[in-house]
Design a protein around this motif. Structure first.
Motif, PDB file in Angstrom:
ATOM      1  N   ASN A  60       0.802  -1.229   0.000  1.00 54.29           N
ATOM      2  CA  ASN A  60       0.000   0.000   0.000  1.00 54.29           C
ATOM      3  C   ASN A  60       0.833   1.277   0.000  1.00 54.29           C
ATOM      4  N   SER A  61       2.085   1.201  -0.450  1.00 51.61           N
ATOM      5  CA  SER A  61       2.942   2.380  -0.520  1.00 51.61           C
ATOM      6  C   SER A  61       2.700   3.133  -1.821  1.00 51.61           C
ATOM      7  N   ILE A  62       2.836   4.443  -1.748  1.00 54.97           N
ATOM      8  CA  ILE A  62       2.678   5.298  -2.919  1.00 54.97           C
ATOM      9  C   ILE A  62       4.054   5.722  -3.406  1.00 54.97           C
ATOM     10  N   LYS A  63       4.256   5.651  -4.707  1.00 56.98           N
ATOM     11  CA  LYS A  63       5.518   6.024  -5.356  1.00 56.98           C
ATOM     12  C   LYS A  63       6.718   5.320  -4.715  1.00 56.98           C
ATOM     13  N   SER A  64       6.596   4.036  -4.492  1.00 56.20           N
ATOM     14  CA  SER A  64       7.658   3.277  -3.837  1.00 56.20           C
ATOM     15  C   SER A  64       8.505   2.477  -4.823  1.00 56.20           C
ATOM     16  N   PHE A  65       8.161   2.486  -6.106  1.00 51.82           N
ATOM     17  CA  PHE A  65       8.915   1.716  -7.099  1.00 51.82           C
ATOM     18  C   PHE A  65      10.100   2.539  -7.588  1.00 51.82           C
ATOM     19  N   ARG A  66      11.262   2.305  -6.971  1.00 53.79           N
ATOM     20  CA  ARG A  66      12.458   3.047  -7.325  1.00 53.79           C
ATOM     21  C   ARG A  66      13.542   2.146  -7.902  1.00 53.79           C
ATOM     22  N   GLY A  67      13.500   0.873  -7.623  1.00 57.76           N
ATOM     23  CA  GLY A  67      14.510  -0.030  -8.162  1.00 57.76           C
ATOM     24  C   GLY A  67      14.154  -0.392  -9.584  1.00 57.76           C
ATOM     25  N   ILE A  68      14.881   0.117 -10.562  1.00 60.12           N
ATOM     26  CA  ILE A  68      14.574  -0.094 -11.969  1.00 60.12           C
ATOM     27  C   ILE A  68      15.738  -0.831 -12.608  1.00 60.12           C
ATOM     28  N   GLU A  69      15.437  -1.938 -13.268  1.00 59.26           N
ATOM     29  CA  GLU A  69      16.488  -2.760 -13.855  1.00 59.26           C
ATOM     30  C   GLU A  69      16.075  -3.218 -15.246  1.00 59.26           C
ATOM     31  N   ARG A  70      17.003  -3.159 -16.171  1.00 56.73           N
ATOM     32  CA  ARG A  70      16.788  -3.689 -17.524  1.00 56.73           C
ATOM     33  C   ARG A  70      17.281  -5.125 -17.529  1.00 56.73           C
ATOM     34  N   ILE A  71      16.424  -6.050 -17.956  1.00 52.57           N
ATOM     35  CA  ILE A  71      16.748  -7.476 -17.930  1.00 52.57           C
ATOM     36  C   ILE A  71      16.933  -7.984 -19.358  1.00 52.57           C
ATOM     37  N   ASN A  72      18.050  -8.650 -19.604  1.00 49.29           N
ATOM     38  CA  ASN A  72      18.290  -9.292 -20.887  1.00 49.29           C
ATOM     39  C   ASN A  72      17.670 -10.688 -20.838  1.00 49.29           C
ATOM     40  N   ASN A  73      16.642 -10.909 -21.637  1.00 42.05           N
ATOM     41  CA  ASN A  73      15.978 -12.206 -21.668  1.00 42.05           C
ATOM     42  C   ASN A  73      16.761 -13.194 -22.522  1.00 42.05           C
ATOM     43  N   PRO A  74      16.625 -14.506 -22.269  1.00 37.91           N
ATOM     44  CA  PRO A  74      17.363 -15.517 -23.036  1.00 37.91           C
ATOM     45  C   PRO A  74      17.106 -15.474 -24.547  1.00 37.91           C
ATOM     46  N   ASP A  75      15.916 -15.017 -24.951  1.00 38.60           N
ATOM     47  CA  ASP A  75      15.583 -14.974 -26.382  1.00 38.60           C
ATOM     48  C   ASP A  75      16.118 -13.722 -27.083  1.00 38.60           C
ATOM     49  N   GLY A  76      16.883 -12.898 -26.376  1.00 45.49           N
ATOM     50  CA  GLY A  76      17.461 -11.691 -26.958  1.00 45.49           C
ATOM     51  C   GLY A  76      16.612 -10.449 -26.758  1.00 45.49           C
ATOM     52  N   SER A  77      15.404 -10.589 -26.229  1.00 42.63           N
ATOM     53  CA  SER A  77      14.555  -9.433 -25.962  1.00 42.63           C
ATOM     54  C   SER A  77      14.901  -8.851 -24.591  1.00 42.63           C
ATOM     55  N   PHE A  78      14.268  -7.725 -24.264  1.00 44.87           N
ATOM     56  CA  PHE A  78      14.529  -7.054 -22.997  1.00 44.87           C
ATOM     57  C   PHE A  78      13.232  -6.860 -22.224  1.00 44.87           C
ATOM     58  N   SER A  79      13.353  -6.795 -20.920  1.00 44.94           N
ATOM     59  CA  SER A  79      12.240  -6.453 -20.032  1.00 44.94           C
ATOM     60  C   SER A  79      12.735  -5.421 -19.041  1.00 44.94           C
ATOM     61  N   ILE A  80      11.801  -4.668 -18.484  1.00 42.06           N
ATOM     62  CA  ILE A  80      12.115  -3.717 -17.426  1.00 42.06           C
ATOM     63  C   ILE A  80      11.444  -4.213 -16.156  1.00 42.06           C
ATOM     64  N   GLN A  81      12.191  -4.218 -15.072  1.00 38.85           N
ATOM     65  CA  GLN A  81      11.644  -4.658 -13.797  1.00 38.85           C
ATOM     66  C   GLN A  81      11.676  -3.492 -12.820  1.00 38.85           C
ATOM     67  N   PHE A  82      10.508  -3.202 -12.253  1.00 38.50           N
ATOM     68  CA  PHE A  82      10.371  -2.178 -11.228  1.00 38.50           C
ATOM     69  C   PHE A  82      10.283  -2.889  -9.887  1.00 38.50           C
ATOM     70  N   LYS A  83      11.083  -2.465  -8.907  1.00 34.22           N
ATOM     71  CA  LYS A  83      11.073  -3.077  -7.583  1.00 34.22           C
ATOM     72  C   LYS A  83      10.555  -2.081  -6.552  1.00 34.22           C
ATOM     73  N   CYS A  84       9.645  -2.567  -5.715  1.00 33.20           N
ATOM     74  CA  CYS A  84       9.077  -1.734  -4.675  1.00 33.20           C
ATOM     75  C   CYS A  84      10.076  -1.608  -3.520  1.00 33.20           C
ATOM     76  N   HIS A  85      10.179  -0.410  -2.976  1.00 33.96           N
ATOM     77  CA  HIS A  85      11.036  -0.157  -1.827  1.00 33.96           C
ATOM     78  C   HIS A  85      10.203   0.263  -0.618  1.00 33.96           C
ATOM     79  N   GLY A  86       8.968  -0.235  -0.570  1.00 34.10           N
ATOM     80  CA  GLY A  86       8.108   0.009   0.591  1.00 34.10           C
ATOM     81  C   GLY A  86       8.602  -0.795   1.780  1.00 34.10           C
ATOM     82  N   PRO A  87       8.036  -0.556   2.946  1.00 33.31           N
ATOM     83  CA  PRO A  87       8.490  -1.245   4.157  1.00 33.31           C
ATOM     84  C   PRO A  87       8.346  -2.763   4.037  1.00 33.31           C
ATOM     85  N   SER A  88       9.465  -3.455   4.090  1.00 28.52           N
ATOM     86  CA  SER A  88       9.522  -4.922   4.052  1.00 28.52           C
ATOM     87  C   SER A  88       8.828  -5.516   2.830  1.00 28.52           C
ATOM     88  N   CYS A  89       8.788  -4.801   1.723  1.00 29.36           N
ATOM     89  CA  CYS A  89       8.093  -5.274   0.525  1.00 29.36           C
ATOM     90  C   CYS A  89       9.096  -5.815  -0.495  1.00 29.36           C
TER      91      CYS A  89
END
Length: 130
Positions: A60-89
């Motif tokens: 239930n945190s607001i604007k807590s997604f600060r961990g941003i990572e570009r992921i290289n997928n095995p098929d050569g494509s890319f994904s972006i992963q947002f990680k929450c930095h809320g309390p114990s999340c």
């Protein structure tokens, strides 16, 4: 002054994305539609043109997604992963990039934000996000 404004007002370009449509002719004088997508990218607010999730449904945190990572997928494509930095999340949100989006190289590296453009690809997943 402009770099200071751009750095301090990260939401300045978040108001819109632009899709520019036009007709082009090939060598046989056949017309086809060509589309260019203009996207505002910012390292914290809109990396690779993707809006950072504004709310975490787990903690239930607001604007807590600060961990941003570009992921290289095995098929050569890319994904972006947002990680929450809320309390114990530990929630993360992963979004696959289209081939065109993966060429938006500035992503999180540009602290001031930047308008970027790429040829628009008619992809249902991308249209749902647009």
């Amino acid at each position: 002054m402009i770099p200071i404004v751009l750095k301090e007002l990260a939401g300045l370009g978040l108001h819109t994305r632009i899709l520019h449509l036009n007709l082009q002719s090939n060598s046989q004088d056949e017309q086809h539609c060509h589309a260019v997508r203009y996207v505002w990218t910012h390292r914290g607010r809109r990396p690779w043109g993707l809006d950072t999730p504004s709310y975490c449904s787990r903690c239930n945190s607001i604007k807590s997604f600060r961990g941003i990572e570009r992921i290289n997928n095995p098929d050569g494509s890319f994904s972006i992963q947002f990680k929450c930095h809320g309390p114990s999340c530990t929630k993360s949100v992963t979004i696959p990039l289209t081939a065109a989006e993966s060429r938006l190289t500035q992503g999180p590296r540009d602290p001031y934000g930047k308008w970027q453009c790429h040829d628009f690809q008619w992809d249902q997943t991308l249209l749902e996000r647009f």
